[in-house]
Write an enzyme that holds these catalytic residues in place. Structure first.
Site, short mmCIF file in Angstrom:
data_model
loop_
_atom_site.label_atom_id
_atom_site.label_comp_id
_atom_site.label_asym_id
_atom_site.label_seq_id
_atom_site.Cartn_x
_atom_site.Cartn_y
_atom_site.Cartn_z
N TYR A 157 60.23 25.51 28.17
CA TYR A 157 59.18 26.41 28.67
C TYR A 157 57.80 25.95 28.16
CZ TYR A 157 57.64 30.76 30.82
OH TYR A 157 57.04 31.70 31.63
N LYS A 164 51.72 32.19 28.21
CA LYS A 164 52.19 33.59 28.32
C LYS A 164 51.80 34.38 27.06
CE LYS A 164 54.40 33.60 32.33
NZ LYS A 164 53.71 34.16 33.52
O1 0WD Z 1 62.38 33.53 35.95
C1 0WD Z 1 61.35 33.81 36.54
N1 0WD Z 1 61.18 33.51 37.81
C2 0WD Z 1 60.28 34.51 35.79
C3 0WD Z 1 58.99 34.53 36.26
C4 0WD Z 1 60.63 35.18 34.51
C5 0WD Z 1 59.54 35.84 33.87
C6 0WD Z 1 58.29 35.81 34.37
N2 0WD Z 1 58.01 35.17 35.55
C7 0WD Z 1 56.64 35.16 36.03
C8 0WD Z 1 56.05 33.83 36.39
O2 0WD Z 1 55.67 33.10 35.24
C9 0WD Z 1 54.86 34.26 37.21
O3 0WD Z 1 53.82 34.70 36.36
O4 0WD Z 1 56.53 35.92 37.20
C10 0WD Z 1 55.41 35.48 37.95
C11 0WD Z 1 55.85 35.22 39.36
O5 0WD Z 1 56.71 34.12 39.40
P1 0WD Z 1 57.94 33.94 40.40
O6 0WD Z 1 58.05 35.12 41.27
O7 0WD Z 1 59.08 33.49 39.59
O8 0WD Z 1 57.51 32.66 41.22
P2 0WD Z 1 57.05 32.34 42.72
O9 0WD Z 1 57.85 33.08 43.71
O10 0WD Z 1 57.02 30.85 42.83
O11 0WD Z 1 55.58 32.91 42.74
C12 0WD Z 1 54.58 32.46 41.89
C13 0WD Z 1 53.43 32.08 42.75
C14 0WD Z 1 53.30 30.65 43.22
O12 0WD Z 1 54.33 30.09 43.76
P3 0WD Z 1 54.54 28.46 43.65
O13 0WD Z 1 55.99 28.35 43.51
O14 0WD Z 1 54.00 27.96 44.93
O15 0WD Z 1 53.78 27.95 42.43
O16 0WD Z 1 52.22 32.10 42.08
C15 0WD Z 1 51.28 31.62 43.02
C16 0WD Z 1 52.02 30.80 44.02
O17 0WD Z 1 52.05 31.38 45.28
N3 0WD Z 1 50.28 30.77 42.46
C17 0WD Z 1 48.99 30.96 42.73
N4 0WD Z 1 48.37 31.92 43.44
C18 0WD Z 1 47.03 31.84 43.54
N5 0WD Z 1 46.33 30.83 42.99
C19 0WD Z 1 48.33 29.89 42.11
C20 0WD Z 1 46.92 29.86 42.27
N6 0WD Z 1 46.18 28.88 41.76
N7 0WD Z 1 49.23 29.08 41.49
C21 0WD Z 1 50.43 29.63 41.71
#
Ligand code: 0WD
Length: 258
Positions: A157, A164
């Protein structure tokens, strides 16, 4: 009547129907909230527009949190549609893929460190700042998504854990700053969930399996469960809670020798 009836909520970070942000949007819509979504780039636009319509909304706006002009334009557009804003869900994180592989000290670079912090932590403060005027006087709520890596050293991580930790400190500083105007600020620390962002972490599948074997509830958490907790934290039901991190991880964080 749902417990978010009459609330206007901006949900950022929907990238697919597996996104945690999507779990939040669906749960909040079920509880009666009006929803606005954002999409990071043109490639995601049509998908996010369609997902907004599933929440009965025609508000899907562009937002790359790396661009100040996008943040400014987002709230200007939102102000044309809504007379105020009750909650913002920040569900965005990014670190270059090579940062999330191997040993932390080997992987970390000045640029990787800066990017992870800018996109994953600073952006929460930036949204709070830009949304402040629209949220004033409405008992609003800001919510972000964290992970156990903020407070424990989790293999691979790496710099995202450091970002975080910064994000969780951001929750505390934003709460102190915005509390007097009635805005609460909290985080959910979610257990691992298979999403697009998670695919970037090496050995993620192994992480899911280990959690399932050891966590008190012997299963991984779902985006619906995170969404329901998010709906609570953005509602008046949580009116006495600010500056906090709520673990929605089937209990994994309480373990010592798991
Ligand atoms: O296990 C997990 N999936 C966990 C996620 C466990 C605990 C926390 N999280 C957190 C992540 O760190 C994040 O902060 O939850 C949040 C959402 O993550 P997610 O739902 O797991 O991931 P995803 O569906 O990929 O959504 C995150 C999105 C990005 O997706 P991608 O995969 O394309 O990076 O964040 C957005 C983007 O759409 N994102 C942005 N949006 C606006 N501006 C940017 C940006 N510069 N960069 C990423």
């Amino acid at each position: 009547m749902g417990f978010l009836e009459g609330k206007k909520i901006l949900v950022t970070g929907v990238a697919s129907n597996r996104s945690i942000a999507w779990g939040c949007a669906e749960a909040m819509h079920k509880q009666g909230a009006e929803i606005a979504l954002t999409y990071q780039n043109e490639k995601l636009k049509s998908r996010v527009v369609e997902m907004a319509s599933k929440c009965g909304s025609d508000i899907a706006l562009p937002l790359d949190v790396g661009k100040d002009e996008d943040i400014e334009a987002l709230f200007a557009s939102l102000a044309k549609r809504w007379d105020g804003l009750d909650a913002i869900v920040h569900s965005i994180a990014f670190a270059p893929r090579e940062q999330l592989e191997g040993d932390y000290v080997d992987a970390v670079t000045r640029e990787g460190f800066a990017t992870a912090h800018e996109i994953s932590s600073y952006s929460f403060a930036a949204l709070a700042k830009a949304g402040r005027a629209m949220m004033e006087g409405r008992n609003g709520a800001l919510l972000t998504m964290s992970y156990l890596g903020a407070v424990r050293a989790v293999p691979h991580y790496n710099v995202m854990g450091v970002a975080k930790a910064s994000l969780e400190a951001n929750v505390r500083y934003l709460s102190a700053s915005l509390g007097p105007q009635g805005t609460r600020v909290n985080a959910i620390s979610a257990g691992p969930i298979r999403t697009l962002a998670a695919a970037g972490i090496s050995d993620f599948r192994d992480m899911l399996k280990k959690v399932e074997e050891r966590t008190p509830m012997r299963r991984n958490v779902t985006i619906e469960e995170v969404g329901n907790a998010a709906a609570f934290l953005c509602s008046d039901l949580s009116s006495g809670i600010t500056g906090d991190v709520l673990y929605v991880d089937t209990g994994y964080h309480i373990l010592g020798l798991g």
